[in-house]
Enzyme design. Sequence first.
Site, PDB file in Angstrom:
ATOM      1  N   ASP A 181       0.777  -1.235   0.000  1.00 42.76           N
ATOM      2  CA  ASP A 181       0.000   0.000   0.000  1.00 42.76           C
ATOM      3  C   ASP A 181       0.814   1.294   0.000  1.00 42.76           C
ATOM      4  O   ASP A 181       0.576   2.182  -0.794  1.00 42.76           O
ATOM      5  CB  ASP A 181      -0.914   0.021   1.235  1.00 42.76           C
ATOM      6  CG  ASP A 181      -1.731  -1.244   1.367  1.00 42.76           C
ATOM      7  OD1 ASP A 181      -1.740  -2.062   0.428  1.00 42.76           O
ATOM      8  OD2 ASP A 181      -2.369  -1.426   2.414  1.00 42.76           O
ATOM      9  N   GLU A 416       2.851 -10.068  11.282  1.00 40.70           N
ATOM     10  CA  GLU A 416       2.500  -9.572   9.948  1.00 40.70           C
ATOM     11  C   GLU A 416       3.769  -9.144   9.194  1.00 40.70           C
ATOM     12  O   GLU A 416       3.970  -9.475   8.042  1.00 40.70           O
ATOM     13  CB  GLU A 416       1.545  -8.387  10.124  1.00 40.70           C
ATOM     14  CG  GLU A 416       0.999  -7.797   8.848  1.00 40.70           C
ATOM     15  CD  GLU A 416       0.059  -6.615   9.146  1.00 40.70           C
ATOM     16  OE1 GLU A 416      -0.134  -6.284  10.338  1.00 40.70           O
ATOM     17  OE2 GLU A 416      -0.467  -6.031   8.184  1.00 40.70           O
TER      18      GLU A 416
HETATM   19  C1  9WN Z   1      -5.804  -2.649   2.510  1.00 36.24           C
HETATM   20  C2  9WN Z   1      -4.696  -7.822   4.393  1.00 36.24           C
HETATM   21  C3  9WN Z   1      -4.134  -6.654   3.591  1.00 36.24           C
HETATM   22  C4  9WN Z   1      -3.016  -7.119   2.628  1.00 36.24           C
HETATM   23  C5  9WN Z   1      -2.267  -5.944   2.033  1.00 36.24           C
HETATM   24  C6  9WN Z   1      -1.788  -5.037   3.161  1.00 36.24           C
HETATM   25  C7  9WN Z   1      -2.975  -4.581   3.989  1.00 36.24           C
HETATM   26  C8  9WN Z   1      -5.096  -3.315   3.685  1.00 36.24           C
HETATM   27  C9  9WN Z   1      -4.988  -2.349   4.845  1.00 36.24           C
HETATM   28  O1  9WN Z   1      -3.647  -5.700   4.530  1.00 36.24           O
HETATM   29  O2  9WN Z   1      -3.819  -3.771   3.192  1.00 36.24           O
HETATM   30  O3  9WN Z   1      -6.063  -3.604   1.513  1.00 36.24           O
HETATM   31  O4  9WN Z   1      -6.012  -2.098   5.484  1.00 36.24           O
HETATM   32  O5  9WN Z   1      -3.893  -1.830   5.124  1.00 36.24           O
HETATM   33  O6  9WN Z   1      -1.076  -3.965   2.662  1.00 36.24           O
HETATM   34  O7  9WN Z   1      -1.177  -6.429   1.270  1.00 36.24           O
HETATM   35  O8  9WN Z   1      -3.568  -7.884   1.603  1.00 36.24           O
HETATM   36  O9  9WN Z   1      -3.656  -8.530   5.002  1.00 36.24           O
END
Ligand code: 9WN
Length: 445
Positions: A181, A416
């Site tokens: 992100d 994570e």
């Molecule tokens: C937005 C779920 C997801 C991952 C992404 C990570 C994070 C979300 C957030 O979490 O993104 O999609 O709310 O930050 O960046 O890679 O799929 O684990």
Amino acid sequence: MRNDAPAGPVTADPADLRALAVATLDGNWEHDHTVPSRTLYPHQWSWDSAFIAIGWAHVRPARAWRELASLFRAQWADGRVPHIVFNPSVRVGAYFPGPDHWASALAEGAPAAATSGLIQPPVHALAAWLAYRRDRSEAARAALARLYPRLVAQQRYLAARRDVGGGGLACIVHPWESGLDNSPAWDAPMAAVRVDAALMRAYRRHDTTHADAAHRPTDLDYARYIAIVASYRALRYRDDDLADRHPFLVECPLLNAAMGGAEQALARIAAVVGADPGPHRDRATAITEALVRRLYDPTTGLFHPRDLRTGRLVPARTALGLMPLGLPDLPARAAASVIAEACSARFGLAPRMERPLPSHDRTAPDFEPLRYWRGPSWLNLAWLLRRGLRAHGRPDLAAGLRRSMIGLVARSGCHEYFHPDTGAGLGSPAFGWTAALLLDVLADG
Ligand code: 9WN
């Protein structure tokens, strides 16, 4: 077990590590899918489910198929696989932006379930193929045959609707689509997104109640994320005329490498389900060629995102630029330079790694060891790179990466992400893909 409590320092015993990973996945299992994290991400995420299915295939194969099937039940009529599928039984407001914000029901071709309108890297065909390699039961073959047309439709969506640049690659319309992100790769294209800094006053973020704000994207990032969603939502998530009206359009090396890898996997799947592998092989070749032509920079030896609004490559050297190594038909010259960059002080890859693989060039001034995708180490990136190293004849480096991945979880648990110097655990303490990919590398010495 409910996965809310931090995991303590763990153990180097592979049997204990495996048990921890299985307990983490079991704790995150939710009737037909696995949440990435009970607290931070309580719904189903697209690429998480693919990585998680790879892990389930080692211990409870039926769940691998249920995981992928539940995700693809939410596929849109145009073939897109949404990046979030919302669980209706989770409290509204548990995640921001939630189902009301996306309003997928108003879009043509959206499924019955509430979803986001975005996508994530298409690593699902690879996951399905790897799951089948571990579980060649009749039930697995039937599940694979059911998935095949949906996986093909996912690829068709990317090729037909997202090739805004016209060069044979798919573009992302939001940094969330990359899965990384707040990578520094998006800073330049994001800076061009006009936003009212006060926008976020109208909303409440939930991520910062579960994770340290200093480790997460900033409020300004979020204001831009929400502004880009608003632009796409206003089009009801249609992809016509994106070039004329959408503020963020970038060709991402990871997403396109995943798209090429998916065609390689589909060729193998096609042979099992009685379809023709030929067109998949041809498309894999074409995607690899397009990646090299459009995103490879011989002066840095790396792949870089191309910002379609400016036509230029983004100069930041991030781990995204290493990911096309996963393509087995990458020309030897490009593969060698990517490996050399990975082994440089920027990323520190070695047969005996001193520190884990960072998500961003650790010598860059904007490297931030604690902030999400701007430096911390993530197991999915290491896992993807390891596949590439094996495909390009570097088992020594692949083994170094494997040891480093196992060492991270042994030190800190199924976090994570991890501090790229110390290996300390960051973010969610019980994270799905960390557990799943650990199971995969443990099984595959
Ligand atoms: C937005 C779920 C997801 C991952 C992404 C990570 C994070 C979300 C957030 O979490 O993104 O999609 O709310 O930050 O960046 O890679 O799929 O684990």
